[in-house]
Design a protein around this motif. Sequence first.
Motif, PDB file in Angstrom:
ATOM      1  N   ARG A  81       4.759   8.147   4.267  1.00 14.80           N
ATOM      2  CA  ARG A  81       3.650   7.588   3.493  1.00 14.80           C
ATOM      3  C   ARG A  81       3.196   8.549   2.396  1.00 14.80           C
ATOM      4  O   ARG A  81       2.883   8.132   1.283  1.00 14.80           O
ATOM      5  CB  ARG A  81       2.488   7.252   4.432  1.00 14.80           C
ATOM      6  N   ASP A  82       3.164   9.839   2.686  1.00 13.20           N
ATOM      7  CA  ASP A  82       2.734  10.811   1.682  1.00 13.20           C
ATOM      8  C   ASP A  82       3.670  10.819   0.477  1.00 13.20           C
ATOM      9  O   ASP A  82       3.233  10.930  -0.673  1.00 13.20           O
ATOM     10  CB  ASP A  82       2.671  12.218   2.288  1.00 13.20           C
ATOM     11  N   ARG A 107       5.458   8.267  -0.514  1.00 10.73           N
ATOM     12  CA  ARG A 107       5.219   7.023  -1.241  1.00 10.73           C
ATOM     13  C   ARG A 107       3.971   7.146  -2.112  1.00 10.73           C
ATOM     14  O   ARG A 107       3.930   6.618  -3.228  1.00 10.73           O
ATOM     15  CB  ARG A 107       5.075   5.839  -0.268  1.00 10.73           C
ATOM     16  N   GLU A 108       2.947   7.845  -1.609  1.00 13.90           N
ATOM     17  CA  GLU A 108       1.731   8.067  -2.397  1.00 13.90           C
ATOM     18  C   GLU A 108       2.052   8.784  -3.707  1.00 13.90           C
ATOM     19  O   GLU A 108       1.600   8.388  -4.783  1.00 13.90           O
ATOM     20  CB  GLU A 108       0.730   8.911  -1.589  1.00 13.90           C
ATOM     21  N   ARG A 113      -6.195   0.863  -1.745  1.00 13.56           N
ATOM     22  CA  ARG A 113      -4.893   0.725  -1.078  1.00 13.56           C
ATOM     23  C   ARG A 113      -4.816  -0.649  -0.412  1.00 13.56           C
ATOM     24  O   ARG A 113      -4.452  -0.795   0.759  1.00 13.56           O
ATOM     25  CB  ARG A 113      -4.671   1.835  -0.046  1.00 13.56           C
ATOM     26  N   GLY A 134       5.652   0.099   2.666  1.00 11.53           N
ATOM     27  CA  GLY A 134       6.966   0.737   2.728  1.00 11.53           C
ATOM     28  C   GLY A 134       8.110  -0.223   2.498  1.00 11.53           C
ATOM     29  O   GLY A 134       9.275   0.109   2.733  1.00 11.53           O
TER      30      GLY A 134
END
Length: 239
Positions: free
Chosen positions: A83-84, A86-87, A148, A218
Amino acid sequence: MTTATGDHIVKSYDEELQRLTGEIQRMGDLALTELEAAIAAVIERDTESAERIVKSDAEVDALELEVSHDVIRLLALRQPMARDLREVMAALRIASDIERIGDYAANVAKRAIALNQVAPVRPVYALPRLAEIAADLIREVLAAYHDRDADRALLAWARDEELDVLYTSMFRELLTYMMEDPRNITPCTHLLFMAKNIERIGDHATNIAENIYFLVHGTQIGLSRRKGDQSASVTMTAP
């Protein structure tokens, strides 16, 4: 058990991500302001305002460069995953789309300067509605990014068809005006370019929505976006 050093690293990393988000928000707000001011300059035939808008686009460009530097630093020092990651990558892609939105808004302002050199034409008043939808899309994707919120991003993504349909309608109207009176060709050509720039702004807003959806889930949006732009197939019959 989490150590104090570990807490510090997590807090520092979160602060860097928040900084990145803040830069994206500032970019988006500036690009949105550019678009709204450019349309006002068209309607009010305000050349001085249009010239200021063209110059102000450099601020959006500078912020995109700042985002790029921050992303490179995060990738090099933090080596984010899942996730990080993707951020960070979403921030880079979204910043690129916002920079293009700013460019298209500046292009509208440039055309406004040229349009002010000729007599006013009635179709100019169809442009604000087109820009209003594009501005709504920008606001929605910026809010979705801030929260988000993938569902909100998906709704904005679907609304681009509405913008495309209106663009096609304006395209047909402008062609009709040009065919009715050759004196309309120059101003209507400028308006055609403006309308196309705004339609492209909508496309970049949907790109942002897609990146938000991927950031949250994702996965890519599992739908095919319906395109309402039929301008390529428009045919006109001479009166």
